[in-house]
Write an enzyme that holds these catalytic residues in place. Structure first.
Site, PDB file in Angstrom:
ATOM      1  CD1 TRP A   1      -2.637   1.660   0.495  1.00  0.00           C
ATOM      2  CD2 TRP A   1      -2.048   1.845   2.650  1.00  0.00           C
ATOM      3  NE1 TRP A   1      -3.372   2.682   1.051  1.00  0.00           N
ATOM      4  CE2 TRP A   1      -3.027   2.818   2.374  1.00  0.00           C
ATOM      5  CE3 TRP A   1      -1.518   1.767   3.937  1.00  0.00           C
ATOM      6  CZ2 TRP A   1      -3.498   3.709   3.326  1.00  0.00           C
ATOM      7  CZ3 TRP A   1      -1.984   2.639   4.894  1.00  0.00           C
ATOM      8  CH2 TRP A   1      -2.969   3.607   4.590  1.00  0.00           C
TER       9      TRP A   1
ATOM     10  CG  ASP B   1      -2.203  -2.572   7.388  1.00  0.00           C
ATOM     11  OD1 ASP B   1      -3.326  -2.542   7.938  1.00  0.00           O
ATOM     12  OD2 ASP B   1      -1.837  -1.738   6.541  1.00  0.00           O
TER      13      ASP B   1
ATOM     14  CE  LYS C   1     -10.247  -0.103   2.920  1.00  0.00           C
ATOM     15  NZ  LYS C   1      -9.645   0.982   2.683  1.00  0.00           N
TER      16      LYS C   1
HETATM   17  C1  LMR Z   1      -6.805   2.131  -0.524  1.00  0.00           C
HETATM   18  O1  LMR Z   1      -5.734   1.500  -0.543  1.00  0.00           O
HETATM   19  O2  LMR Z   1      -7.344   2.554  -1.553  1.00  0.00           O
HETATM   20  C2  LMR Z   1      -7.492   2.374   0.789  1.00  0.00           C
HETATM   21  O3  LMR Z   1      -6.809   1.741   1.806  1.00  0.00           O
HETATM   22  C3  LMR Z   1      -7.758   3.803   1.050  1.00  0.00           C
HETATM   23  C4  LMR Z   1      -6.540   4.610   1.333  1.00  0.00           C
HETATM   24  O4  LMR Z   1      -6.535   5.316   2.337  1.00  0.00           O
HETATM   25  O5  LMR Z   1      -5.587   4.577   0.554  1.00  0.00           O
END
Ligand code: LMR
Length: 396
Positions: free
Chosen positions: A130, A211, A246
């Site tokens: 992420w 996470d 979510k």
């Molecule tokens: C995402 O990866 O799109 C979500 O977790 C929202 C975010 O805050 O990035």
């Protein structure tokens, strides 16, 4: 002095969302930010959330401050969800949970703790991960290193690369693991692979930081915690960042938690005291509403059962969309094999689309996705599937 400030680049995910909002073409489709959409294209409020809110409106008597760590009811509910209602860990005194503003808040508080209390300098994250993990950990002063994760050829887990890279980590470094529904790839370890990962963490004396933002979106609320439960069974110390954006649809309420499993009750007490001191200097104490909603649902057996059904319905909708998408691409004559999309877990898939193809989709078809080619499957819609698949076929 503000004259000296230069403009920061837009966030790769939330910046895209802002661009999507400003998009004027009616045919626009947002597969960027990870948000669940129903058949009507809305991000719904769960029925159980509405019910909990009604109860709270009727029963709340004050808006006084919460304590720095949040309420005991919330912390207990979070721990049961993570470890299972009957887990021996729950009564061990070795676990402590603080409420946090979203998973991001939990990760940041945890990262501050790693640096300030443990003197940890390096955290390992999956390649890819992420996008915000890098920003969060760097902001806390950690050096971010990557371990191999995604095998672009098989579209699966590069377990050998992952184990080899983690074996090169130094004792006392931290490792960020995705509990389930890996963001951005949708590729998770099997339980046997979790066993292999745990062995390397033990051998190298690494601190796992999990996470856990999509519990319930892969196979089930308890099923998705299998990796975590193995981890806490075999490792004496674990950090877990939970997000309820979510699985409770509470995106804008910012509901998360940071849980630490320590070796002893005394250590857990000391960890809690230090987490409180970090929180006090960052946001003082947490907001009440979202966590109260989660605690109301998870402490009422009937609401909990209904919530499990609502999570199952979201999970099943995403799975249906995965299959429709794969079939839709085939129907448009796409030769490339996209069947892996139906196998991946959670909201996201790594489509394999290039940066240029992603740009063309946005410029020519008003279809928005993250530059890495990550697709939020949960943002798709059956009615728009043909348009989407036609556009992808065209850019391929
Ligand atoms: C995402 O990866 O799109 C979500 O977790 C929202 C975010 O805050 O990035």
């Amino acid at each position: 002095m503000f004259e000296r400030v230069s403009v920061a680049p837009a966030d790769p995910i939330l910046g895209l969302n802002e661009a999507f909002k400003a998009e004027t073409r009616a045919e626009k489709i947002n597969l960027g930010v990870g948000v669940f959409k129903d058949a009507g294209g809305n991000t719904p409020i769960l029925d159980t959330v509405k019910e909990a809110e009604r109860r709270l409106v009727n029963s709340e008597t004050t808006k006084g401050y919460l304590s720095i760590e949040g309420t005991a009811a919330y912390a207990g509910a979070v721990q049961k969800l993570l470890f299972g209602a009957q887990a021996p860990l729950l009564d061990s005194g070795r676990v402590t949970t603080v409420q946090a503003p979203g998973g991001t808040g939990a990760l940041r508080i945890g990262a501050e703790f790693l640096v300030r209390q443990l003197g940890i300098k390096t955290i390992w994250v999956s390649d890819p991960t992420w996008a915000n993990h890098n920003g969060i950990f760097a902001a806390a002063g950690l050096t971010v290193k990557t371990y191999r994760y995604f095998d672009a050829d098989t579209r699966g887990l590069d377990i050998d690369g992952m184990l080899a890279d983690l074996s090169s980590a130094q004792a006392g470094e931290a490792v960020l693991l995705h509990g389930c529904c890996h963001n951005p790839t949708g590729v998770d370890p099997t339980i046997a692979q979790w066993g292999q990962i745990v062995k390397v963490l033990q051998a190298q004396d690494l601190l796992p930081f999990m996470d856990f933002a999509y519990q319930g979106f892969a196979a089930g609320v308890d099923e998705d915690a299998a990796g975590l439960r193995l981890l806490v069974e075999q490792m004496p110390e674990v950090f877990i960042a939970s997000s309820f954006s979510k699985n409770f649809g509470l995106y804008n309420e910012r509901v998360g938690a940071l849980t630490a499993v320590a070796k002893t009750p005394d250590a857990a007490t000391a960890v809690l005291s230090q987490l409180k001191s970090i929180i006090r200097a960052v946001y003082s104490n947490p907001p009440c509403h979202g966590a109260a909603v989660v605690a109301t649902i998870l402490t009422d057996p009937e609401l909990t059962a209904r919530w499990h059904e609502e999570v199952a319905a979201m999970r099943s909708r995403i799975l249906t969309l995965r299959h429709e998408f794969v079939a839709g691409l085939k129907a448009q004559g796409v030769q490339q094999d996209f069947s892996f999309i139906a196998e991946q877990k959670g909201m996201f898939s790594f489509s394999g689309l290039s940066k240029t193809q992603v740009e063309r989709l946005r410029d020519e078809y008003a279809i928005y996705m993250v530059g890495s080619g990550r697709i939020n499957v949960a943002g798709m819609n059956t009615d728009r599937m043909t348009y989407l698949c036609k556009a992808i076929a065209a850019v391929l």
